[in-house]
Scaffold this motif. Sequence first.
Motif, PDB file in Angstrom:
ATOM      1  N   SER A  76       0.844  -1.341   0.000  1.00 25.37           N
ATOM      2  CA  SER A  76      -0.041  -0.032  -0.036  1.00 25.37           C
ATOM      3  C   SER A  76       1.033   1.175  -0.035  1.00 25.37           C
ATOM      4  O   SER A  76       0.586   2.152   0.729  1.00 25.37           O
ATOM      5  CB  SER A  76      -0.945  -0.214   1.250  1.00 25.37           C
ATOM      6  N   SER A  77       1.550   1.491  -1.093  1.00 23.42           N
ATOM      7  CA  SER A  77       2.529   2.577  -0.996  1.00 23.42           C
ATOM      8  C   SER A  77       2.053   3.597  -0.869  1.00 23.42           C
ATOM      9  O   SER A  77       0.933   4.180  -1.508  1.00 23.42           O
ATOM     10  CB  SER A  77       3.576   2.557  -2.198  1.00 23.42           C
ATOM     11  N   GLN A  78       2.876   4.518  -0.399  1.00 28.84           N
ATOM     12  CA  GLN A  78       2.450   6.293  -0.238  1.00 28.84           C
ATOM     13  C   GLN A  78       3.300   6.960  -0.785  1.00 28.84           C
ATOM     14  O   GLN A  78       4.657   6.545  -0.728  1.00 28.84           O
ATOM     15  CB  GLN A  78       2.147   6.384   1.114  1.00 28.84           C
ATOM     16  N   THR A  79       3.091   8.156  -1.087  1.00 30.83           N
ATOM     17  CA  THR A  79       4.139   9.168  -1.658  1.00 30.83           C
ATOM     18  C   THR A  79       5.240   9.457  -0.834  1.00 30.83           C
ATOM     19  O   THR A  79       6.467   9.713  -1.131  1.00 30.83           O
ATOM     20  CB  THR A  79       3.302  10.657  -2.161  1.00 30.83           C
ATOM     21  N   THR A  80       5.092   9.345   0.375  1.00 32.99           N
ATOM     22  CA  THR A  80       6.019   9.305   1.391  1.00 32.99           C
ATOM     23  C   THR A  80       7.233   8.398   1.574  1.00 32.99           C
ATOM     24  O   THR A  80       8.142   8.610   2.133  1.00 32.99           O
ATOM     25  CB  THR A  80       5.610   9.607   3.081  1.00 32.99           C
ATOM     26  N   ASP A  81       6.817   7.423   0.714  1.00 34.15           N
ATOM     27  CA  ASP A  81       7.857   6.107   0.544  1.00 34.15           C
ATOM     28  C   ASP A  81       8.686   6.529  -0.264  1.00 34.15           C
ATOM     29  O   ASP A  81       9.718   5.789  -0.670  1.00 34.15           O
ATOM     30  CB  ASP A  81       7.016   4.901   0.136  1.00 34.15           C
ATOM     31  N   SER A  82       8.387   7.605  -1.127  1.00 36.12           N
ATOM     32  CA  SER A  82       9.591   7.807  -2.181  1.00 36.12           C
ATOM     33  C   SER A  82      10.854   8.288  -1.646  1.00 36.12           C
ATOM     34  O   SER A  82      11.018   8.460  -0.368  1.00 36.12           O
ATOM     35  CB  SER A  82       9.189   9.199  -2.817  1.00 36.12           C
ATOM     36  N   GLY A  83      11.845   7.838  -2.495  1.00 39.40           N
ATOM     37  CA  GLY A  83      13.243   7.863  -2.180  1.00 39.40           C
ATOM     38  C   GLY A  83      14.212   6.832  -2.395  1.00 39.40           C
ATOM     39  O   GLY A  83      13.812   6.049  -3.553  1.00 39.40           O
ATOM     40  N   VAL A  84      15.324   6.733  -2.080  1.00 39.84           N
ATOM     41  CA  VAL A  84      16.104   5.475  -2.268  1.00 39.84           C
ATOM     42  C   VAL A  84      16.260   4.691  -1.154  1.00 39.84           C
ATOM     43  O   VAL A  84      16.508   5.137  -0.058  1.00 39.84           O
ATOM     44  CB  VAL A  84      17.630   6.221  -2.625  1.00 39.84           C
ATOM     45  N   TYR A  85      16.035   3.352  -1.462  1.00 40.11           N
ATOM     46  CA  TYR A  85      16.395   2.166  -0.681  1.00 40.11           C
ATOM     47  C   TYR A  85      17.670   1.523  -0.748  1.00 40.11           C
ATOM     48  O   TYR A  85      18.011   1.016  -1.939  1.00 40.11           O
ATOM     49  CB  TYR A  85      15.215   1.073  -0.734  1.00 40.11           C
ATOM     50  N   PHE A  86      18.245   1.221   0.230  1.00 37.33           N
ATOM     51  CA  PHE A  86      19.675   0.811   0.319  1.00 37.33           C
ATOM     52  C   PHE A  86      19.576  -0.506   1.274  1.00 37.33           C
ATOM     53  O   PHE A  86      19.251  -0.329   2.227  1.00 37.33           O
ATOM     54  CB  PHE A  86      20.642   1.583   0.748  1.00 37.33           C
ATOM     55  N   CYS A  87      20.310  -1.495   0.555  1.00 42.11           N
ATOM     56  CA  CYS A  87      20.658  -2.730   1.400  1.00 42.11           C
ATOM     57  C   CYS A  87      22.369  -2.479   1.676  1.00 42.11           C
ATOM     58  O   CYS A  87      23.098  -1.988   0.919  1.00 42.11           O
ATOM     59  CB  CYS A  87      20.415  -3.881   0.572  1.00 42.11           C
ATOM     60  N   ALA A  88      22.666  -2.864   2.978  1.00 41.24           N
ATOM     61  CA  ALA A  88      24.004  -2.719   3.328  1.00 41.24           C
ATOM     62  C   ALA A  88      24.358  -4.090   4.056  1.00 41.24           C
ATOM     63  O   ALA A  88      23.539  -4.350   5.036  1.00 41.24           O
ATOM     64  CB  ALA A  88      24.338  -1.502   4.074  1.00 41.24           C
ATOM     65  N   VAL A  89      25.516  -4.622   4.109  1.00 42.77           N
ATOM     66  CA  VAL A  89      25.925  -5.743   4.426  1.00 42.77           C
ATOM     67  C   VAL A  89      27.200  -5.637   5.304  1.00 42.77           C
ATOM     68  O   VAL A  89      28.056  -4.795   4.978  1.00 42.77           O
ATOM     69  CB  VAL A  89      25.997  -7.023   3.635  1.00 42.77           C
ATOM     70  N   ARG A  90      27.480  -6.645   6.291  1.00 41.32           N
ATOM     71  CA  ARG A  90      28.656  -6.598   7.082  1.00 41.32           C
ATOM     72  C   ARG A  90      29.258  -8.032   7.050  1.00 41.32           C
ATOM     73  O   ARG A  90      28.293  -8.914   7.275  1.00 41.32           O
ATOM     74  CB  ARG A  90      28.776  -6.289   8.503  1.00 41.32           C
ATOM     75  N   ALA A  91      30.412  -8.186   6.483  1.00 36.96           N
ATOM     76  CA  ALA A  91      30.950  -9.735   6.237  1.00 36.96           C
ATOM     77  C   ALA A  91      32.261  -9.799   7.117  1.00 36.96           C
ATOM     78  O   ALA A  91      32.908  -9.051   7.171  1.00 36.96           O
ATOM     79  CB  ALA A  91      31.160  -9.803   4.797  1.00 36.96           C
ATOM     80  N   GLY A  92      32.298 -11.334   7.553  1.00 38.39           N
ATOM     81  CA  GLY A  92      33.519 -11.457   8.062  1.00 38.39           C
ATOM     82  C   GLY A  92      33.820 -10.889   9.308  1.00 38.39           C
ATOM     83  O   GLY A  92      32.860 -10.331   9.866  1.00 38.39           O
ATOM     84  N   GLY A  93      34.823 -10.516   9.908  1.00 38.49           N
ATOM     85  CA  GLY A  93      35.318  -9.966  11.194  1.00 38.49           C
ATOM     86  C   GLY A  93      35.479  -8.346  10.787  1.00 38.49           C
ATOM     87  O   GLY A  93      35.993  -7.484  11.667  1.00 38.49           O
ATOM     88  N   GLY A  94      35.249  -7.806   9.708  1.00 39.93           N
ATOM     89  CA  GLY A  94      35.455  -6.486   9.216  1.00 39.93           C
ATOM     90  C   GLY A  94      34.476  -5.317   9.889  1.00 39.93           C
ATOM     91  O   GLY A  94      33.445  -5.857  10.600  1.00 39.93           O
ATOM     92  N   ASN A  95      34.732  -4.262  10.138  1.00 35.05           N
ATOM     93  CA  ASN A  95      33.955  -3.256  10.518  1.00 35.05           C
ATOM     94  C   ASN A  95      32.865  -2.576   9.835  1.00 35.05           C
ATOM     95  O   ASN A  95      32.072  -1.732  10.195  1.00 35.05           O
ATOM     96  CB  ASN A  95      34.710  -2.147  11.358  1.00 35.05           C
ATOM     97  N   LYS A  96      33.294  -2.570   8.392  1.00 33.79           N
ATOM     98  CA  LYS A  96      32.324  -1.830   7.420  1.00 33.79           C
ATOM     99  C   LYS A  96      31.381  -2.360   7.093  1.00 33.79           C
ATOM    100  O   LYS A  96      31.045  -3.646   6.930  1.00 33.79           O
ATOM    101  CB  LYS A  96      33.389  -1.455   6.351  1.00 33.79           C
TER     102      LYS A  96
END
Lengths: 109, 113
Positions: A76-96
Amino acid sequence: GIQVEQSPPDLILQEGANSTLRCNFSDSVNNLQWFHQNPWGQLINLFYIPSGTKQNGRLSATTVATERYSLLYISSSQTTDSGVYFCAVRAGGGNKLTFGTGTQLKVEL
Amino acid sequence: SQTIHQWPATLVQPVGSPLSLECTVEGTSNPNLYWYRQAAGRGLQLLFYSVGIGQISSEVPQNLSASRPQDRQFILSSKKLLLSDSGFYLCACPGQGGSYEQYFGPGTRLTVT
């Protein structure tokens, strides 16, 4: 390093429609987050979901870690849902966090 | 919960001028702190992270440097800005209680002219 791909890159919806955004990653992860970047640039935390399914109102997310993908559902999308959606992951023992290139969503009346 | 402040919100600087961006965190102690840059509106890249006062790790070679003079303060600097330094700079820290979830500040939009 780990690769993170998001699809689709751009999406236009009519208000009230549902959508599914996908995030594929190339290696095992111990952290996966979904963010919404609003028009002012603020990154808003949507989900912290290294595995399993979570729901928050009209949004839900599922991560299948063994198959290296995550899905973000917007109902039920709304106009306020507009924008950019990012996925981000952290792998292994790293910090980033390694970010995907994002999905630009525009919801029209 | 933690709150991340960034200053200034926007900045326009000429090529060759110095830079100092500040990030301060409230509501948490001894946090890991991160600087990310976003160029062209897509994808963030980690620039620096710090696990404590005076401890800085750089992720990518560049024209910038970082410092952590106090537990909850993280500074991003440059002696001479390049056009390619333009972008949106965000500071981040983990949630409380050992969470791996990262939270971001409001960002600084830098334009180098």
